[in-house]
Design a protein around this motif. Sequence first.
Motif, PDB file in Angstrom:
ATOM      1  N   LEU B  77      21.209  -9.392  -0.571  1.00 53.26           N
ATOM      2  CA  LEU B  77      19.864  -9.273  -1.143  1.00 53.26           C
ATOM      3  C   LEU B  77      18.836 -10.018  -0.291  1.00 53.26           C
ATOM      4  N   LEU B  78      19.225 -11.184   0.194  1.00 51.06           N
ATOM      5  CA  LEU B  78      18.337 -11.941   1.097  1.00 51.06           C
ATOM      6  C   LEU B  78      17.999 -11.116   2.336  1.00 51.06           C
ATOM      7  N   ALA B  79      19.054 -10.502   2.923  1.00 45.64           N
ATOM      8  CA  ALA B  79      18.854  -9.722   4.147  1.00 45.64           C
ATOM      9  C   ALA B  79      17.942  -8.532   3.875  1.00 45.64           C
ATOM     10  N   LYS B  80      18.090  -7.930   2.714  1.00 43.85           N
ATOM     11  CA  LYS B  80      17.279  -6.757   2.377  1.00 43.85           C
ATOM     12  C   LYS B  80      15.818  -7.160   2.186  1.00 43.85           C
ATOM     13  N   VAL B  81      15.604  -8.221   1.420  1.00 45.53           N
ATOM     14  CA  VAL B  81      14.225  -8.656   1.169  1.00 45.53           C
ATOM     15  C   VAL B  81      13.559  -9.076   2.490  1.00 45.53           C
ATOM     16  N   GLN B  82      14.340  -9.699   3.367  1.00 42.23           N
ATOM     17  CA  GLN B  82      13.821 -10.071   4.684  1.00 42.23           C
ATOM     18  C   GLN B  82      13.405  -8.821   5.460  1.00 42.23           C
ATOM     19  N   ASP B  83      14.229  -7.767   5.388  1.00 41.55           N
ATOM     20  CA  ASP B  83      13.883  -6.504   6.053  1.00 41.55           C
ATOM     21  C   ASP B  83      12.551  -5.959   5.537  1.00 41.55           C
ATOM     22  N   GLU B  84      12.341  -6.035   4.213  1.00 40.99           N
ATOM     23  CA  GLU B  84      11.109  -5.482   3.640  1.00 40.99           C
ATOM     24  C   GLU B  84       9.892  -6.209   4.208  1.00 40.99           C
ATOM     25  N   GLY B  85      10.001  -7.527   4.341  1.00 37.72           N
ATOM     26  CA  GLY B  85       8.910  -8.285   4.963  1.00 37.72           C
ATOM     27  C   GLY B  85       8.678  -7.815   6.390  1.00 37.72           C
ATOM     28  N   GLY B  86       9.767  -7.570   7.113  1.00 37.07           N
ATOM     29  CA  GLY B  86       9.662  -7.075   8.488  1.00 37.07           C
ATOM     30  C   GLY B  86       9.003  -5.706   8.543  1.00 37.07           C
ATOM     31  N   HIS B  87       9.365  -4.846   7.590  1.00 38.86           N
ATOM     32  CA  HIS B  87       8.763  -3.508   7.554  1.00 38.86           C
ATOM     33  C   HIS B  87       7.262  -3.604   7.283  1.00 38.86           C
ATOM     34  N   GLY B  88       6.889  -4.543   6.421  1.00 40.35           N
ATOM     35  CA  GLY B  88       5.462  -4.768   6.176  1.00 40.35           C
ATOM     36  C   GLY B  88       4.750  -5.126   7.472  1.00 40.35           C
ATOM     37  N   LEU B  89       5.387  -5.985   8.267  1.00 38.92           N
ATOM     38  CA  LEU B  89       4.780  -6.393   9.541  1.00 38.92           C
ATOM     39  C   LEU B  89       4.642  -5.235  10.514  1.00 38.92           C
ATOM     40  N   TYR B  90       5.705  -4.397  10.635  1.00 36.53           N
ATOM     41  CA  TYR B  90       5.603  -3.225  11.525  1.00 36.53           C
ATOM     42  C   TYR B  90       4.375  -2.403  11.128  1.00 36.53           C
ATOM     43  N   LEU B  91       4.237  -2.210   9.809  1.00 31.97           N
ATOM     44  CA  LEU B  91       3.194  -1.299   9.326  1.00 31.97           C
ATOM     45  C   LEU B  91       1.801  -1.913   9.430  1.00 31.97           C
ATOM     46  N   TYR B  92       1.680  -3.216   9.134  1.00 29.63           N
ATOM     47  CA  TYR B  92       0.371  -3.857   9.324  1.00 29.63           C
ATOM     48  C   TYR B  92      -0.038  -3.768  10.795  1.00 29.63           C
ATOM     49  N   SER B  93       0.903  -4.030  11.696  1.00 24.29           N
ATOM     50  CA  SER B  93       0.588  -3.987  13.127  1.00 24.29           C
ATOM     51  C   SER B  93       0.161  -2.586  13.541  1.00 24.29           C
ATOM     52  N   ALA B  94       0.873  -1.581  13.046  1.00 19.49           N
ATOM     53  CA  ALA B  94       0.512  -0.195  13.382  1.00 19.49           C
ATOM     54  C   ALA B  94      -0.871   0.145  12.823  1.00 19.49           C
ATOM     55  N   THR B  95      -1.180  -0.356  11.624  1.00 26.42           N
ATOM     56  CA  THR B  95      -2.492  -0.072  11.020  1.00 26.42           C
ATOM     57  C   THR B  95      -3.604  -0.765  11.802  1.00 26.42           C
ATOM     58  N   GLU B  96      -3.300  -1.949  12.325  1.00 29.66           N
ATOM     59  CA  GLU B  96      -4.298  -2.691  13.098  1.00 29.66           C
ATOM     60  C   GLU B  96      -4.737  -1.938  14.358  1.00 29.66           C
ATOM     61  N   THR B  97      -3.894  -1.015  14.849  1.00 32.62           N
ATOM     62  CA  THR B  97      -4.297  -0.231  16.029  1.00 32.62           C
ATOM     63  C   THR B  97      -5.477   0.683  15.711  1.00 32.62           C
ATOM     64  N   LEU B  98      -5.798   0.827  14.420  1.00 33.86           N
ATOM     65  CA  LEU B  98      -6.913   1.688  14.018  1.00 33.86           C
ATOM     66  C   LEU B  98      -8.213   0.904  13.889  1.00 33.86           C
ATOM     67  N   GLY B  99      -8.171  -0.387  14.213  1.00 35.36           N
ATOM     68  CA  GLY B  99      -9.409  -1.165  14.251  1.00 35.36           C
ATOM     69  C   GLY B  99      -9.724  -1.938  12.979  1.00 35.36           C
ATOM     70  N   ILE B 100      -8.742  -2.074  12.098  1.00 36.55           N
ATOM     71  CA  ILE B 100      -8.949  -2.907  10.905  1.00 36.55           C
ATOM     72  C   ILE B 100      -8.109  -4.175  11.095  1.00 36.55           C
ATOM     73  N   THR B 101      -8.595  -5.302  10.556  1.00 38.47           N
ATOM     74  CA  THR B 101      -7.848  -6.547  10.751  1.00 38.47           C
ATOM     75  C   THR B 101      -6.897  -6.802   9.581  1.00 38.47           C
ATOM     76  N   ARG B 102      -5.911  -7.662   9.836  1.00 43.14           N
ATOM     77  CA  ARG B 102      -4.947  -8.030   8.809  1.00 43.14           C
ATOM     78  C   ARG B 102      -5.657  -8.651   7.607  1.00 43.14           C
ATOM     79  N   SER B 103      -6.635  -9.535   7.887  1.00 45.77           N
ATOM     80  CA  SER B 103      -7.273 -10.214   6.754  1.00 45.77           C
ATOM     81  C   SER B 103      -8.105  -9.241   5.922  1.00 45.77           C
ATOM     82  N   GLU B 104      -8.677  -8.224   6.563  1.00 46.45           N
ATOM     83  CA  GLU B 104      -9.402  -7.204   5.779  1.00 46.45           C
ATOM     84  C   GLU B 104      -8.446  -6.446   4.867  1.00 46.45           C
ATOM     85  N   MET B 105      -7.257  -6.155   5.386  1.00 46.25           N
ATOM     86  CA  MET B 105      -6.289  -5.405   4.574  1.00 46.25           C
ATOM     87  C   MET B 105      -5.812  -6.248   3.395  1.00 46.25           C
ATOM     88  N   ILE B 106      -5.546  -7.529   3.665  1.00 42.36           N
ATOM     89  CA  ILE B 106      -5.048  -8.402   2.595  1.00 42.36           C
ATOM     90  C   ILE B 106      -6.131  -8.611   1.528  1.00 42.36           C
TER      91      ILE B 106
END
Lengths: 95, 324
Positions: B77-106
Amino acid sequence: MSQEHLRVYEVFVRSSRGLDHKHVGSLHAESPEHALMYARDCYTRRSEGVSIWVVESKNITASKESDVEDFIDPMTDKPYRHATHYVLPDSVDNM
Amino acid sequence: MTQTHDNSTDNLEQKLAEFEQKIADEQKIEPSDWMPEAYRKNLIRQMSQHAHSEVIGMQPEGNWITRSPSLRRKAILLAKVQDEGGHGLYLYSATETLGITRSEMIEALQTRQAKYASIFNYPTLSWADIGAVGWLVDGAAIVNQISLQRTSYGPYSRAMIRICKEESFHQRQGYELMYEMAKGSAEQKQMAQDALNRFWWPSLMMFGPHDTDSAHSAQSMKWKIKRETNDDLRQKFIDQTVPQIEVLGLEMPDPELKWNEERGHYDSGEIDWEEFKQVINGNGPCNHQRLKHHIKAHEDGEWVREAVRAYRAKQKPQADNQVA
């Protein structure tokens, strides 16, 4: 022009749209613009790619291979991170 | 007709034509390419919502980490929840390529301007729920994400490919857990049945409204941001999941589920769309708790950001001195 003053650049090529840029090698150049042209001439002579990135080598922060055991844990003690760890009945095993 | 053309309009029309040609040719759109503002906005909405879902999704499962029944289950369960956090990071980074910042999204998430998958507003009441979440919720997410590997936006597509590679373990560990419970004591089997009954409908809601009622679907399909419609993906999920329920030996969570020979698909009952609307609009069982926890975690991490700022401020005068 003295060779020693040229800088080393790493070259990344995207083989087709939608794929990641992949590292293909390095070269010496006077400026980023020159590096890009040299990269085109050196690394994409046979339609290897549709996009090139060049990055001055000194701008790359890299891990050290000698540290790899301390720095990158291969997680071999965590087989449960792999899908194959879970044994399911045959009829649903394609999950 | 006047002789002078409006160059900017011509230019825009040409750019739009080129963009649409790339889409028609199944080419990916990359961050440096010109794209219509509406395409960019639509992607930011969908991708940030996807990123938020990964991060908020850590909460219902995180709820059971300390109460896992064995060390093996806890590690999984720890490993899975850790993966979900990682997936969030992949997706935030990909979204940032569109010119929006992480803090704006949060900020958008915390002020409820941005949404996340409504399923995570349901509580995980028993240990069997952890099995149901992995099997059904991740299962539904995988159906959606496999389809999105072919999305027209390059960084989103590559993030989906990376995520799908890691998802299979999530679903399999969930099913394995459900299987153990369903084949266990009568009490355990009842827990498994109860988890299936509660998570079935919200899992179907994950695919969003019917195609006819979906606000963004038509445009997203046209631009190939989405490749298959909500209803088609939902049907695919139902068709693959019903045989899995049979293997568990549990009762169907929807009495109307039955094979339709003519359609070659399972028929199913109607989703309670009023519930869907209520949960999306903030009135689900855990909406308040999920955001409150996110805000608290974000505020608790402020000292890290402060340390980064202090470090930067300390480095800067030194660099200035060196130049001088």
